[in-house]
Design an enzyme around this catalytic site. Structure first.
Site, PDB file in Angstrom:
ATOM      1  N   GLU A  95     -22.303  12.122 -12.814  1.00  0.00           N
ATOM      2  CA  GLU A  95     -22.301  10.870 -13.573  1.00  0.00           C
ATOM      3  C   GLU A  95     -21.946   9.743 -12.620  1.00  0.00           C
ATOM      4  OE1 GLU A  95     -19.678  11.329 -16.924  1.00  0.00           O
ATOM      5  OE2 GLU A  95     -20.997  12.775 -17.889  1.00  0.00           O
ATOM      6  N   ARG A 124     -19.675  18.488 -21.322  1.00  0.00           N
ATOM      7  CA  ARG A 124     -19.662  18.105 -19.909  1.00  0.00           C
ATOM      8  C   ARG A 124     -21.022  18.462 -19.320  1.00  0.00           C
ATOM      9  NH1 ARG A 124     -15.892  15.376 -20.830  1.00  0.00           N
ATOM     10  NH2 ARG A 124     -13.762  15.515 -20.018  1.00  0.00           N
ATOM     11  N   HIS A 155     -21.968   8.461 -21.297  1.00  0.00           N
ATOM     12  CA  HIS A 155     -20.670   9.081 -21.592  1.00  0.00           C
ATOM     13  C   HIS A 155     -19.780   8.169 -22.450  1.00  0.00           C
ATOM     14  CE1 HIS A 155     -17.675  12.299 -19.973  1.00  0.00           C
ATOM     15  NE2 HIS A 155     -17.345  11.921 -21.212  1.00  0.00           N
TER      16      HIS A 155
END
Ligand code: NAP
Length: 322
Positions: free
Chosen positions: A268, A239, A287
């Site tokens: 993000e 993360r 991601h």
């Protein structure tokens, strides 16, 4: 009366069909996540919510949903978007999707090691921009990977899967941190558990796989980056919040470390003015750790199983417990 469910984004169709057969389904139709106000509107009166990592599930959401809310099923293994303690206090069960995304995510971590060490981003840009002039004896030189020392921060499922790939494929020596010893890693890979400081000082590749929790927030910061070798690379598929991005930018810009490969950032998507975008040796992916057809389907199956179990008062197949 059918139970009411809000699904925060479109997930693989088969899973939605399974749900639709049993419950009254409300699926957020857009590509982007619902805004906070849309989320609060749609969860009202729901018995269950199928959430994504972009949806913050906290007291406000639970309150708005109402006391009939039984289960929040996260379409992810990480659950840092959910206030699990608050959910449990209200008798709401929380589910996640461990295991099925381990191999796909370890593949992306391995890919980022190769891409960063061998300068894929710069190489691809050179070809695209018609700047490839000749075979250059001194051009785009990267790092040799065979026999390197791999430091796994958080030797859980994904950390172990990456360590296996790099140990058996590239003869890497593995060292790791975790909250507890991992006998399998020691037996299968001769991996040694060390403290974070030792890992950062020794590793040629530092790869982050710990879950994001208060103990791992900004684990990688200016102090810890200062312990790494100037020839080392940092990989993050866990993360974004594990890294202080401003400190990473300065470390890369001033050559304190050699490069970085990130599948996750904070926030993000990475903002358009983030200086990290300008760093040639920082490879950034949007991601995509779990983004294979098979894995996303398997995640959807588990998320639906968790949701239905929670609605029917059965134990969740994969329940998050603190
Ligand atoms: P996992 O099996 O639970 O592994 C997490 C590991 O982190 C555990 O071994 C745990 O140690 C360790 N850990 C926790 N806090 C730590 C700390 N302060 N210092 C060192 N180690 C610590 O989880 P997983 O399935 O491998 O997934 C790991 C993370 O990857 C998830 O939480 C998620 O955020 C992320 N992820 C990202 C993607 C992506 O698309 N990029 C996909 C899947 C998962 P103990 O075992 O000793 O408790």
């Amino acid at each position: 009366m059918k139970k009411k469910i809000f699904v925060c984004r479109r997930i693989p169709e088969l899973a939605l069909k399974r749900l639709a057969a049993e419950v009254e389904l409300d699926v957020w139709p857009d590509e982007l996540p619902p805004s906070r106000s849309e989320l609060l509107k749609h969860v009202k009166g729901c018995d269950g919510i199928l959430s994504l990592l972009s949806d913050r599930m906290d007291a406000e959401v639970f309150e708005q949903a109402g006391s009939q809310l039984r289960v929040v099923s996260n379409y992810a293994v990480g659950f840092n978007n959910i206030d699990v303690r608050e959910a449990h206090q209200r008798g709401i069960k929380v589910g996640n999707t461990p295991g099925v995304l381990t191999e796909a995510t370890a593949d992306i971590a391995a890919g980022l090691i190769l891409a960063t060490a061998r300068r894929f981003s710069e190489s691809l840009e050179q070809v695209k921009r018609l700047e490839w002039k000749t075979w250059d004896p001194l051009g785009l030189l990267g790092l040799e990977l065979r026999g390197a020392t791999l430091g796994i921060v958080g030797m859980g499922r994904i950390g172990m899967a990456l360590a296996k790939r790099m140990h058996y494929g590239w003869d890497m020596n593995v060292i790791y941190t975790a909250r507890s010893d991992k006998p399998d890693a020691e037996t299968l890979l001769s991996a040694k558990r060390v403290n974070l400081e030792t890992l950062l000082r020794r590793a040629d590749i530092v790869s982050l796989h710990a879950d994001y929790n208060p103990s791992t927030h900004h684990l990688i910061n200016s102090t810890t980056l200062g312990l790494m070798k100037s020839s080392a690379i940092l990989i993050n598929t866990a993360r974004g919040g594990l890294i202080d991005q401003s400190a990473l930018y300065h470390a890369l810009k001033h050559g304190k470390i050699w490069g970085a490969g990130l599948d996750v950032t904070d926030p993000e998507p990475l903002p358009s003015d983030s200086p990290l975008r300008e760093i040639a040796r920082c490879v950034i992916l949007p991601h995509i750790g779990s983004a294979t057809v098979e894995t996303r389907q398997a995640m959807a199956d588990i998320a639906v199983n968790n949701l239905l179990a929670g609605l029917h008062g059965r134990p969740l197949p994969h329940e998050v417990r603190l």
